[in-house]
Design a protein around this motif. Sequence first.
Motif, PDB file in Angstrom:
ATOM      1  N   LYS A  77      -3.733   1.596  -7.906  1.00 37.99           N
ATOM      2  CA  LYS A  77      -4.205   2.793  -8.603  1.00 37.99           C
ATOM      3  C   LYS A  77      -5.338   3.483  -7.852  1.00 37.99           C
ATOM      4  CE  LYS A  77      -7.017  -0.016 -11.652  1.00 37.99           C
ATOM      5  NZ  LYS A  77      -7.193  -0.503 -12.994  1.00 37.99           N
ATOM      6  N   GLU A  78      -6.146   2.722  -7.128  1.00 36.10           N
ATOM      7  CA  GLU A  78      -7.220   3.323  -6.341  1.00 36.10           C
ATOM      8  C   GLU A  78      -6.650   4.199  -5.229  1.00 36.10           C
ATOM      9  OE1 GLU A  78      -7.017  -0.020  -6.875  1.00 36.10           O
ATOM     10  OE2 GLU A  78      -8.590  -0.254  -8.365  1.00 36.10           O
ATOM     11  N   GLY A  79      -5.514   3.767  -4.662  1.00 39.24           N
ATOM     12  CA  GLY A  79      -4.865   4.552  -3.619  1.00 39.24           C
ATOM     13  C   GLY A  79      -4.310   5.860  -4.148  1.00 39.24           C
ATOM     14  N   VAL A  80      -3.733   5.813  -5.338  1.00 36.15           N
ATOM     15  CA  VAL A  80      -3.193   7.026  -5.957  1.00 36.15           C
ATOM     16  C   VAL A  80      -4.343   7.979  -6.282  1.00 36.15           C
ATOM     17  CG1 VAL A  80      -1.919   7.946  -7.932  1.00 36.15           C
ATOM     18  CG2 VAL A  80      -1.205   5.798  -6.882  1.00 36.15           C
ATOM     19  N   LEU A  81      -5.435   7.443  -6.820  1.00 32.95           N
ATOM     20  CA  LEU A  81      -6.591   8.272  -7.130  1.00 32.95           C
ATOM     21  C   LEU A  81      -7.168   8.905  -5.866  1.00 32.95           C
ATOM     22  CD1 LEU A  81      -8.538   9.318  -9.257  1.00 32.95           C
ATOM     23  CD2 LEU A  81      -9.870   7.233  -8.953  1.00 32.95           C
ATOM     24  N   SER A  82      -7.207   8.151  -4.791  1.00 32.62           N
ATOM     25  CA  SER A  82      -7.705   8.665  -3.524  1.00 32.62           C
ATOM     26  C   SER A  82      -6.843   9.825  -3.028  1.00 32.62           C
ATOM     27  CB  SER A  82      -7.735   7.548  -2.487  1.00 32.62           C
ATOM     28  OG  SER A  82      -8.086   8.039  -1.236  1.00 32.62           O
ATOM     29  N   ILE A  83      -5.538   9.692  -3.146  1.00 28.18           N
ATOM     30  CA  ILE A  83      -4.631  10.757  -2.733  1.00 28.18           C
ATOM     31  C   ILE A  83      -4.853  12.004  -3.580  1.00 28.18           C
ATOM     32  CG2 ILE A  83      -2.195  11.453  -2.715  1.00 28.18           C
ATOM     33  CD1 ILE A  83      -1.563   8.590  -1.792  1.00 28.18           C
ATOM     34  N   ILE A  84      -5.041  11.816  -4.879  1.00 31.85           N
ATOM     35  CA  ILE A  84      -5.286  12.958  -5.768  1.00 31.85           C
ATOM     36  C   ILE A  84      -6.583  13.661  -5.374  1.00 31.85           C
ATOM     37  CG2 ILE A  84      -5.869  13.607  -8.141  1.00 31.85           C
ATOM     38  CD1 ILE A  84      -3.834  11.447  -9.051  1.00 31.85           C
TER      39      ILE A  84
END
Length: 80
Positions: A48-55
């Motif tokens: 989820k941290e990776g998805v948040l970073s992409i956002i």
Amino acid sequence: CCKVQFQTENSLQGKELGKVVASISLLVLWETWKERNRRMFQNKLRPKEGVLSIIKEEAAVWKQAGAGIGVLCSGPDDVP
């Protein structure tokens, strides 16, 4: 009923605030949809941290393009 007002440094009102919220909502939904497809069809899982970073990275690009989402950023954890 109740009316919610947001105070920002640019004091967005009405349609302007609606556009900003719509842009952010669209960005989050789009990136969530892409992550869902990645998980379903490619069997790849991002934390989820990776998805948040992409956002956040994509939001920074949208901000530079003039989407107006930068006015809701308030701190170092927000969009650069």
